[in-house]
Design an enzyme around this catalytic site. Sequence first.
Site, short mmCIF file in Angstrom:
data_model
loop_
_atom_site.label_atom_id
_atom_site.label_comp_id
_atom_site.label_asym_id
_atom_site.label_seq_id
_atom_site.Cartn_x
_atom_site.Cartn_y
_atom_site.Cartn_z
N GLU A 289 -32.61 128.52 35.13
CA GLU A 289 -33.59 127.44 35.01
C GLU A 289 -33.75 127.06 33.54
O GLU A 289 -33.79 127.95 32.68
CB GLU A 289 -34.93 127.87 35.61
CG GLU A 289 -34.85 128.14 37.11
CD GLU A 289 -36.18 128.57 37.71
OE1 GLU A 289 -37.18 128.70 36.97
OE2 GLU A 289 -36.22 128.80 38.93
N HIS B 115 -39.57 124.54 39.95
CA HIS B 115 -40.41 125.74 39.84
C HIS B 115 -41.90 125.35 39.75
O HIS B 115 -42.60 125.70 38.79
CB HIS B 115 -40.01 126.59 38.64
CG HIS B 115 -40.33 128.05 38.83
ND1 HIS B 115 -39.54 129.05 38.35
CD2 HIS B 115 -41.35 128.67 39.47
CE1 HIS B 115 -40.06 130.23 38.65
NE2 HIS B 115 -41.16 130.02 39.34
#
Length: 530
Positions: free
Chosen positions: A262, A281
């Site tokens: 990420e 997220h």
Amino acid sequence: MAFKVLVSDKLSEDGLKVLRSAAEIEVDYRPGLNEQELADAIGEYDGLVIRSGSKVTAKVLASADQLRVIGRAGIGVDNVDVPAASKRGIVVMNTPTGNAVTTAEHAIALLMSTARMIPDANLTTKGGKWEKSKYQGREIAGKTLGVIGLGNIGRIVADRGMGLQMKVIGFDPVLTAERASELGIELVSLDDLFSRADFITIHTPKTAETSNLLNDDTFAKMKDGVFIINAARGGIVDEAALERAVKSKKVAGAALDVFVKEPVDPNHPLLKLDQVVVTPHLGASTHEAQERVAIEISEQVVDYLVRGVVRNAVNVPAITPEVAKKVEPFLAVAKRLGGLLGQLEIKQPREIRVTCTGEAGEHGSKSIARAAIAGFLERMKNEPVNPLSAPYEAQDRGIQTVEVVETAPPGYMATVRIAVYDQSGVHTATGTVGTEGEPRLVGLDGRPVDALLEGDALLMKNSNTPGVIGAVGTILGKFKVNIARMNVRPGPDGAEAIGIWNVDSPLSEEALAEIRKLPQIKSATPVKLG
């Protein structure tokens, strides 16, 4: 005394206010530090408050000379090297319930989005198309929801699923079937969950056991047309295997809030599939949750630094305040027993075994064992040892640690027994809490004794012959050492006695030399009992 706390990620103003309002806390707010900058800065701080941005690596912790606590505003501590922190005696805390509702709600939102293809329908409609027939979704009422992990978040998701009239089954290696039944959840095996669920949602930590838990083999066990939701941690789902399962139509749809890497690569294959819904997220990203976790972690850090209260620590055994009151006296007993054995002639110890009985075993055996190991190593090393780091320090020295829980022996409500095995055999010390809460020694090397675990003492082994007590007492009187208490016990064969003499002041080398010259004395060791 002021404690310095560094906040190295963005934190809400209300969270910062909690820290700044504590008179004993000095706060430095420096969000955005990279690993090297954090390593350079951390040496002067007692506390560190982070979110997911800061990477608290072994390199950072190597410079954390006075750090006592790391507070993570949120659940996951993937960005903290917890073993390295534990070895340095640093408590790592999180906020396990602060964003539970928010994350659970996001998982349900993802489930609905993928079942009804809402993101794509939204985009095409805004783009001027009216593709009603293309976006024929699935109802969720009456379907089976499989929940992997029934912790705080998983239980909320299960509850919301039941509210949507879904049949909920779940897997959790810790939860009992009885407790699951009380929650309205049918507890099943993983294979059973895979084969029965129409929708599978993941709410388990990322560990060695859960890494790539959903893979080619497990997808093959699932129903055709299953839906997958992951709002937990990237890496629990094998992303390449999921791509294959979607393309083969084994998986009808997937919704992911988390990825292995990420931010996710814009060219990631899963992002190109219409059947996959993705979010960046966002599980904990609500105003309410951000405020809640910021305030909670700030309160926890203040409570620990100022008052020594441990809450929501991931590397310290969790006990309630009520249990803590019961365990605390046994912690003192354990540390003093360990300290006593650490002062004896023990060479190359290979195992420390801590046995807790009765109330000591029922409530805080892990904490008691750590206190005992710390006490032993502290005396052997002649420097402070943190109970948190003690098992790691023992391991580094090749000493195995064993924790045992047994029923209480006759005559005692609860005891702590420490056995240290070395090249010559085993050395043991047993203690309990006296009627007035005082720590007492009730056994030494297999013999029953009775001594207060407090202050200075003389531990002696001598022949069981008349005149020994008088001769030793005369020498102590000569050197103006007052005897507070004395307990002498002969061995089973009657030939050798063991004696513990509590004294009001340390013995000089001259006094010890005279005692050791007595023909009846086999050994005389000065010890600190607390």
